[in-house]
Motif scaffolding. Structure first.
Motif, short mmCIF file in Angstrom:
data_model
loop_
_atom_site.label_atom_id
_atom_site.label_comp_id
_atom_site.label_asym_id
_atom_site.label_seq_id
_atom_site.Cartn_x
_atom_site.Cartn_y
_atom_site.Cartn_z
N GLY A 46 0.69 -1.23 0.02
CA GLY A 46 0.03 -0.04 -0.05
C GLY A 46 0.75 1.36 -0.11
N PHE A 64 -5.94 6.57 -8.65
CA PHE A 64 -5.20 5.42 -7.74
C PHE A 64 -6.31 4.90 -6.92
CE2 PHE A 64 -0.58 6.11 -8.42
CZ PHE A 64 -0.48 7.01 -9.44
N GLU A 65 -7.25 5.63 -6.14
CA GLU A 65 -8.18 4.84 -5.39
C GLU A 65 -9.12 3.76 -6.23
OE1 GLU A 65 -8.98 8.18 -1.78
OE2 GLU A 65 -10.32 8.18 -3.75
N ALA A 67 -7.96 1.73 -8.31
CA ALA A 67 -7.09 0.70 -8.66
C ALA A 67 -7.08 0.02 -7.43
CB ALA A 67 -5.95 0.96 -9.41
N CYS A 68 -7.36 0.48 -6.34
CA CYS A 68 -7.10 -0.20 -5.07
C CYS A 68 -7.67 -1.68 -4.77
CB CYS A 68 -7.61 0.59 -3.74
SG CYS A 68 -6.63 2.09 -3.57
N THR A 69 -7.14 -2.47 -4.12
CA THR A 69 -7.54 -3.89 -3.93
C THR A 69 -8.34 -4.18 -2.76
OG1 THR A 69 -5.62 -4.56 -2.88
CG2 THR A 69 -5.80 -5.12 -5.25
N SER A 72 -10.41 2.33 0.25
CA SER A 72 -9.32 3.32 0.76
C SER A 72 -9.68 3.60 2.40
CB SER A 72 -9.28 4.24 0.06
OG SER A 72 -9.21 5.56 0.66
N LEU A 98 -3.48 3.75 0.98
CA LEU A 98 -4.53 3.19 -0.09
C LEU A 98 -3.90 1.67 0.03
CD1 LEU A 98 -4.42 5.60 -3.04
CD2 LEU A 98 -5.90 5.29 -1.34
N LEU A 100 -2.89 -0.66 -2.23
CA LEU A 100 -2.61 -0.76 -3.65
C LEU A 100 -1.29 -1.44 -3.80
CD1 LEU A 100 -3.25 0.37 -6.53
CD2 LEU A 100 -2.04 2.51 -5.80
N HIS A 104 0.71 -3.04 -8.98
CA HIS A 104 -0.65 -2.07 -9.54
C HIS A 104 0.01 -0.65 -9.43
CE1 HIS A 104 -2.69 -5.81 -8.32
NE2 HIS A 104 -3.87 -4.84 -8.58
N LEU A 105 0.52 -0.26 -8.49
CA LEU A 105 1.14 1.11 -8.50
C LEU A 105 1.83 1.29 -9.63
CD1 LEU A 105 1.58 3.89 -6.86
CD2 LEU A 105 3.34 2.67 -5.62
#
Ligand code: FAD
Length: 524
Positions: A46, A64-65, A67-69, A72, A98, A100, A104-105
């Motif tokens: 994260g 970015f949010e 794409a979070c797993t 948030s 986040l 992430l 992914h990031l």
């Protein structure tokens, strides 16, 4: 003629962030990455700290949010060296995170850098670097063989084992802690039975408690449930390393066999593991490069610092890039005032030292096993029950308390701080500091309708955008905001400020349009 303005070695989070920021500042970066494909190595899970505010100020946070797993959330409980700091009593938690995972990031940052026009070359390894007064040359090993590149500057964003740092001869003093941590998220094999209370019956080992740590002469074994199907298994063993080159390599993938061998060493018996979902390994180091710049070669991210605690490396590295990009661009465009590029080392070394301070304090808190260490942890927990220390520690961890030292003797309390996100009422409607900073251009924000200040800024209108607005509880008559969203200068309410504004504009943004001669106005 050079092949690029700036060669960036390493397409990790630091290098990719630098590439985007350089494109926003109008220069040509070329990123060299030795890995042929985007990495899948499960490093960070994260992203947290002040970099999230900066991403919001660039208009990127929503992306970015999305794409979070996991959802948030503000971090109400934050692991701080063996204790958990509970931020939930605060109405506005000072820390956000986040979920992430780093692959992914890196994909998001890669996409963004390419959208802005950055040249990212994967499968190209920098093998040597040299510099003279005007250029820097990189020897590169690419898929079609070796070749050379020249540029005005080269930035080593090539991680903890940085070849750039090594070739530039920049010392990297500090400590490598002996503990090697290995973590696995695995399914439960058929030979292991889950008991009603969540504990496990393991052949050869008997009943093993879930949510517990087993300490042996050889190290520590941890076991817990991540989900009803997935086990979290960890080991900590002492494997002393002489220096950073013999520490474990974060980038070398870990295997199930390596984890199994480690468990066997710690427990003295085999612990069966199912299918791996995530395997990672790390060893803490506390190191900071003595200097972040040597002539035309600079360092950023893990190449410049390694901290002995999780959760801070991405924040520190990506913010290095934000600080460096506009200063490099100013130099390449030919208008940088004397000393501007050196402020990168001064400011970011200081920020790194603040991060080192609290991560080393975490080492002291987590390492001890005796009653004295327990007492230290208890005292910390008592202090963190109050709002004021909670706010202080939150700001320290996130980096929100960083005040870069500003030149000159006139200092408004906001000078050097990250610009607050004021709501701004203008003739064209309502906007905010966050919206105005999307383009990463310098801003003079006139909050008190001061024509005297606007007139001075006219001399820098090709570099500095001027906005007039009203805001509730205005903190100053005007703010001069740098591209990295830090406040270069602020006008005290209802006081004359022409002289100090002119000095600040010259100090950070070079000579005004009317001036033809060279300006070196950096006040001491
Ligand atoms: C298990 C683990 C968990 C972590 N968890 C967190 C966390 O939760 N939060 C957090 O903030 N941080 C975390 N970290 C730290 C974080 O991963 C690092 O701080 C971050 O990766 C640093 O980014 P960087 O771009 O500076 O360097 P790196 O990510 O190391 O990237 C360097 C890049 O340079 C490339 N490279 C190296 N040499 C060359 C060369 N000669 N030529 C071309 N390319 C080269 C490498 O292939 C690599 O892609 C964790 C680290 C580990 C190992």
């Amino acid at each position: 003629m050079t092949d690029a303005d700036v060669i960036i070695v390493g397409a990790g989070p630091t290098g990719l962030m630098l590439a985007s920021e350089l494109r926003l500042a109008g220069v040509r970066p070329l990123v060299l990455e030795r890995q042929p494909q985007l990495r899948e190595t499960p490093k960070a899970n994260g992203l947290g700290g002040q970099i999230l505010e900066l991403l919001r100020y660039r208009g990127l946070l929503d992306r970015f949010e999305a794409a979070c797993t996991a959802p948030s959330h503000p971090a109400p409980r934050y692991p701080f060296g063996g204790v958990h700091v509970d931020f939930s009593p605060l109405p506005e938690p000072p820390l956000r995170g986040l979920t992430l995972p780093q692959p992914h990031l890196e994909r998001l940052l890669d996409e963004h850098a390419r959208e802005l026009g950055a040249d990212v070359r994967r499968g190209h390894e920098m093998v040597e670097v040299s510099q003279d007064d005007a250029t820097v040359t990189a020897d590169v090993r690419g898929p079609d063989g070796p070749y050379q590149l020249t540029a005005r500057y080269l930035v080593g964003c090539d991680g903890g084992r940085s070849k750039v740092r090594d070739r530039a001869g920049i010392p990297f003093p500090g400590t490598t802690y002996p503990e090697v941590n290995r973590l696995g998220q695995v399914t439960v094999p058929d030979s292991v039975t889950r008991l009603d209370d969540g504990d496990l019956d393991v052949p050869g080992l008997g009943r093993m408690r879930a949510g517990a740590f087993t300490r042996t002469d050889r190290g520590v074994f941890g076991l817990g449930w991540l989900t009803p199907e997935i086990l979290m298994v960890s080991t900590t063993e002492d494997e002393s390393a002489e220096d950073e080159s013999t520490a474990v390599d974060d980038d070398a993938p870990m295997t199930l066999t390596e984890l199994q061998d480690s468990i066997r060493r710690v427990l003295g018996a085999r612990f069966p593991l199912g299918e791996p979902r995530r395997l990672s390994r790390y060893q803490f180091q506390a190191r900071q490069a003595e200097k972040y710049r040597d002539g035309r070669i600079l360092l950023a991210g893990d190449a410049a610092h390694q901290f002995p605690s999780t959760g801070v490396g991405l924040n520190a590295g990506m913010l290095d890039s934000v600080n460096l990009a506009w200063k490099l661009a100013a130099d390449i465009h030919g208008w940088a005032p004397d000393g501007l590029l050196d402020t990168y080392h001064h400011e970011r070394h200081l920020a790194g030292a603040r991060t080192m301070l609290h991560t080393q304090a975490q080492v002291a808190l987590r390492r001890g096993d005796d009653p004295a260490a327990e007492a230290l942890r208890e005292v910390f927990l008592e202090l963190f029950a109050d709002e004021q220390p909670l706010r202080r520690i939150g700001a320290l961890i996130s980096g929100a308390d960083i005040r870069y030292p500003m030149p000159g003797s006139h200092h408004h309390p906001l000078a050097g701080a990250f610009a607050p996100d004021l709501t701004l009422h203008t003739d064209q409607g309502t906007t905010s500091v966050a919206e105005l900073t999307h383009t990463a251009r310098p801003i003079l924000l006139d909050l008190a309708d001061r024509p005297d200040l606007r007139e001075i800024a006219q001399g820098w209108r090709h570099r500095v955008d001027v906005h007039t607005a009203k805001t509730d509880d205005r903190p100053a008559d005007a703010l001069l905001i740098r591209p990295d969203a830090h406040i270069a200068w602020a006008a005290t309410l209802d006081e004359p400020a022409e002289r100090t504004l002119r000095a600040a504009l010259s100090c950070w943004f070079g000579a005004p349009l009317e001036t033809t001669g060279h300006v070196n106005d950096r006040p001491s």
